[in-house]
Structure formats: C-alpha cells, structure tokens
Design a protein around this motif. Sequence first.
Motif, PDB file in Angstrom:
ATOM      1  N   LEU A  13      12.538 -35.674  15.795  1.00  0.00           N
ATOM      2  CA  LEU A  13      12.249 -34.639  16.782  1.00  0.00           C
ATOM      3  C   LEU A  13      11.527 -33.442  16.193  1.00  0.00           C
ATOM      4  N   SER A  14      11.504 -33.317  14.867  1.00  0.00           N
ATOM      5  CA  SER A  14      10.786 -32.208  14.239  1.00  0.00           C
ATOM      6  C   SER A  14       9.306 -32.243  14.617  1.00  0.00           C
ATOM      7  N   VAL A  15       8.772 -33.425  14.916  1.00  0.00           N
ATOM      8  CA  VAL A  15       7.380 -33.549  15.365  1.00  0.00           C
ATOM      9  C   VAL A  15       7.190 -32.786  16.675  1.00  0.00           C
ATOM     10  N   LEU A  16       8.142 -32.899  17.592  1.00  0.00           N
ATOM     11  CA  LEU A  16       8.064 -32.158  18.857  1.00  0.00           C
ATOM     12  C   LEU A  16       8.170 -30.660  18.618  1.00  0.00           C
ATOM     13  N   VAL A  17       9.130 -30.259  17.812  1.00  0.00           N
ATOM     14  CA  VAL A  17       9.344 -28.836  17.556  1.00  0.00           C
ATOM     15  C   VAL A  17       8.101 -28.222  16.918  1.00  0.00           C
ATOM     16  N   ALA A  18       7.479 -28.929  15.979  1.00  0.00           N
ATOM     17  CA  ALA A  18       6.338 -28.382  15.241  1.00  0.00           C
ATOM     18  C   ALA A  18       5.010 -28.503  15.979  1.00  0.00           C
ATOM     19  N   ASN A  19       4.843 -29.531  16.821  1.00  0.00           N
ATOM     20  CA  ASN A  19       3.507 -29.836  17.335  1.00  0.00           C
ATOM     21  C   ASN A  19       3.319 -29.793  18.844  1.00  0.00           C
ATOM     22  N   ALA A  20       4.371 -29.792  19.629  1.00  0.00           N
ATOM     23  CA  ALA A  20       4.216 -29.797  21.092  1.00  0.00           C
ATOM     24  C   ALA A  20       3.835 -28.385  21.544  1.00  0.00           C
ATOM     25  N   ASN A  21       2.529 -28.144  21.701  1.00  0.00           N
ATOM     26  CA  ASN A  21       2.076 -26.791  22.000  1.00  0.00           C
ATOM     27  C   ASN A  21       1.582 -26.595  23.434  1.00  0.00           C
ATOM     28  N   ARG A  22       1.678 -27.636  24.261  1.00  0.00           N
ATOM     29  CA  ARG A  22       1.314 -27.482  25.674  1.00  0.00           C
ATOM     30  C   ARG A  22       2.102 -28.477  26.515  1.00  0.00           C
ATOM     31  N   LEU A  23       2.582 -27.998  27.656  1.00  0.00           N
ATOM     32  CA  LEU A  23       3.256 -28.856  28.626  1.00  0.00           C
ATOM     33  C   LEU A  23       2.344 -28.965  29.846  1.00  0.00           C
ATOM     34  N   HIS A  24       2.130 -30.178  30.305  1.00  0.00           N
ATOM     35  CA  HIS A  24       1.346 -30.419  31.517  1.00  0.00           C
ATOM     36  C   HIS A  24       2.271 -30.924  32.617  1.00  0.00           C
ATOM     37  N   ILE A  25       2.008 -30.535  33.859  1.00  0.00           N
ATOM     38  CA  ILE A  25       2.590 -31.245  34.995  1.00  0.00           C
ATOM     39  C   ILE A  25       1.476 -32.149  35.495  1.00  0.00           C
ATOM     40  N   CYS A  26       1.841 -33.381  35.822  1.00  0.00           N
ATOM     41  CA  CYS A  26       0.836 -34.416  36.081  1.00  0.00           C
ATOM     42  C   CYS A  26       1.099 -35.128  37.401  1.00  0.00           C
ATOM     43  N   THR A  48       8.734 -23.279  24.958  1.00  0.00           N
ATOM     44  CA  THR A  48       9.769 -23.016  23.968  1.00  0.00           C
ATOM     45  C   THR A  48      10.628 -24.263  23.797  1.00  0.00           C
ATOM     46  N   ILE A  49      10.665 -24.765  22.567  1.00  0.00           N
ATOM     47  CA  ILE A  49      11.454 -25.953  22.242  1.00  0.00           C
ATOM     48  C   ILE A  49      12.477 -25.555  21.199  1.00  0.00           C
ATOM     49  N   SER A  50      13.745 -25.865  21.477  1.00  0.00           N
ATOM     50  CA  SER A  50      14.824 -25.464  20.579  1.00  0.00           C
ATOM     51  C   SER A  50      14.762 -26.224  19.270  1.00  0.00           C
ATOM     52  N   ALA A  51      15.496 -25.715  18.307  1.00  0.00           N
ATOM     53  CA  ALA A  51      15.660 -26.427  17.039  1.00  0.00           C
ATOM     54  C   ALA A  51      16.404 -27.728  17.297  1.00  0.00           C
ATOM     55  N   ILE A  52      16.306 -28.630  16.362  1.00  0.00           N
ATOM     56  CA  ILE A  52      16.946 -29.939  16.505  1.00  0.00           C
ATOM     57  C   ILE A  52      18.453 -29.784  16.461  1.00  0.00           C
ATOM     58  N   TRP A  81       6.017 -34.714  33.773  1.00  0.00           N
ATOM     59  CA  TRP A  81       5.636 -33.711  32.790  1.00  0.00           C
ATOM     60  C   TRP A  81       5.166 -34.462  31.549  1.00  0.00           C
ATOM     61  N   ALA A  82       4.363 -33.798  30.738  1.00  0.00           N
ATOM     62  CA  ALA A  82       3.878 -34.377  29.482  1.00  0.00           C
ATOM     63  C   ALA A  82       3.783 -33.269  28.444  1.00  0.00           C
ATOM     64  N   LEU A  83       4.317 -33.522  27.255  1.00  0.00           N
ATOM     65  CA  LEU A  83       4.175 -32.606  26.132  1.00  0.00           C
ATOM     66  C   LEU A  83       3.098 -33.147  25.215  1.00  0.00           C
ATOM     67  N   VAL A  84       2.130 -32.289  24.881  1.00  0.00           N
ATOM     68  CA  VAL A  84       1.020 -32.734  24.051  1.00  0.00           C
ATOM     69  C   VAL A  84       0.850 -31.833  22.834  1.00  0.00           C
ATOM     70  N   ASP A  85       0.197 -32.400  21.851  1.00  0.00           N
ATOM     71  CA  ASP A  85      -0.245 -31.717  20.636  1.00  0.00           C
ATOM     72  C   ASP A  85      -1.749 -31.584  20.791  1.00  0.00           C
ATOM     73  N   THR A  86      -2.242 -30.395  21.167  1.00  0.00           N
ATOM     74  CA  THR A  86      -3.667 -30.218  21.408  1.00  0.00           C
ATOM     75  C   THR A  86      -4.472 -30.168  20.111  1.00  0.00           C
ATOM     76  N   VAL A  87      -3.842 -29.814  18.996  1.00  0.00           N
ATOM     77  CA  VAL A  87      -4.551 -29.740  17.715  1.00  0.00           C
ATOM     78  C   VAL A  87      -4.991 -31.133  17.273  1.00  0.00           C
ATOM     79  N   ASN A  88      -4.094 -32.123  17.443  1.00  0.00           N
ATOM     80  CA  ASN A  88      -4.375 -33.492  17.012  1.00  0.00           C
ATOM     81  C   ASN A  88      -4.669 -34.439  18.174  1.00  0.00           C
ATOM     82  N   SER A  89      -4.812 -33.896  19.391  1.00  0.00           N
ATOM     83  CA  SER A  89      -5.114 -34.683  20.600  1.00  0.00           C
ATOM     84  C   SER A  89      -4.145 -35.852  20.769  1.00  0.00           C
ATOM     85  N   ARG A  90      -2.843 -35.531  20.817  1.00  0.00           N
ATOM     86  CA  ARG A  90      -1.817 -36.573  20.948  1.00  0.00           C
ATOM     87  C   ARG A  90      -0.865 -36.263  22.099  1.00  0.00           C
TER      88      ARG A  90
END
Length: 122
Positions: A13-26, A48-52, A81-90
């Motif tokens: 889950l550290s990937v989500l905490v560190a990289n999920a920088n945008r939430l979309h509603i779809c 805002t995503i809490s610590a693990i 909803w979708a959480l994305v990493d816009t820096v790495n397009s994921r």
Amino acid sequence: MSFLNSLVLDSGLSVLVANANRLHICSSEPADYAGTLTVSLGTKNTPTISAIGARTPSGRKVTVSAITNGTVSANGNASHWALVDTVNSRLLAAKALDAVLAVNIGDTFTLPAFDLGIPGPA
C-alpha cells in the motif's frame, strides 16, 4: 476492489500513499490510465491518503479521506472512482461508488472516506 495495480499487490500500500496524486470520478470502470482519462467526469488533486495501518490477519489498509470539493469537468453519471499516479501515467486502483452520482460541469462533488486494502494471505 474492482482494480488494484500489480505494483500495489507486489510492493504494498505504500505505492498508493506515495504515488496516488489524483482521484477521478468516472462514468464507468477504467481498465488503465488512458481509459481513466476517457471516462473521467471530475477530479480531486492530491487526495489525502492515510498512513498504512497495522498488519492484521485480514491484511493491511489505507483510508482515503472524505472528498468535499472535487471539481466536475463533464456532465454525466459517475459510477466509479479511480486513483491515479499522474507522474508515471498509471491507474493504481478503481472501484464502483456506493451510489451513482449525477454531475454537471462546474459542480463540485463529495465522497465519504473509504478504505483500500490488500487482503492477508489465505
């Protein structure tokens, strides 16, 4: 969970905490990052995503705090909803909303807090 990126499954889950920088509603469930952009009706930058949380027999989780001021950029019915990493397009995670939201351009959207988790071993 409708979609959980293999990076999250493999690295935690550290990937989500560190990289999920945008939430979309779809308007439907996206299958990848490009698909998220196609079906996006609105966004919230830097959710805002809490610590693990501590490891339990059922796994680990993080909590995405309630969204109170997401920006709607298209008319439609938001169903996911979708959480994305816009820096790495994921696309990192996606799931159906508890209820469909009718949204219009210029509106803001709200979502209650929700948990994301990786189940523990069987």
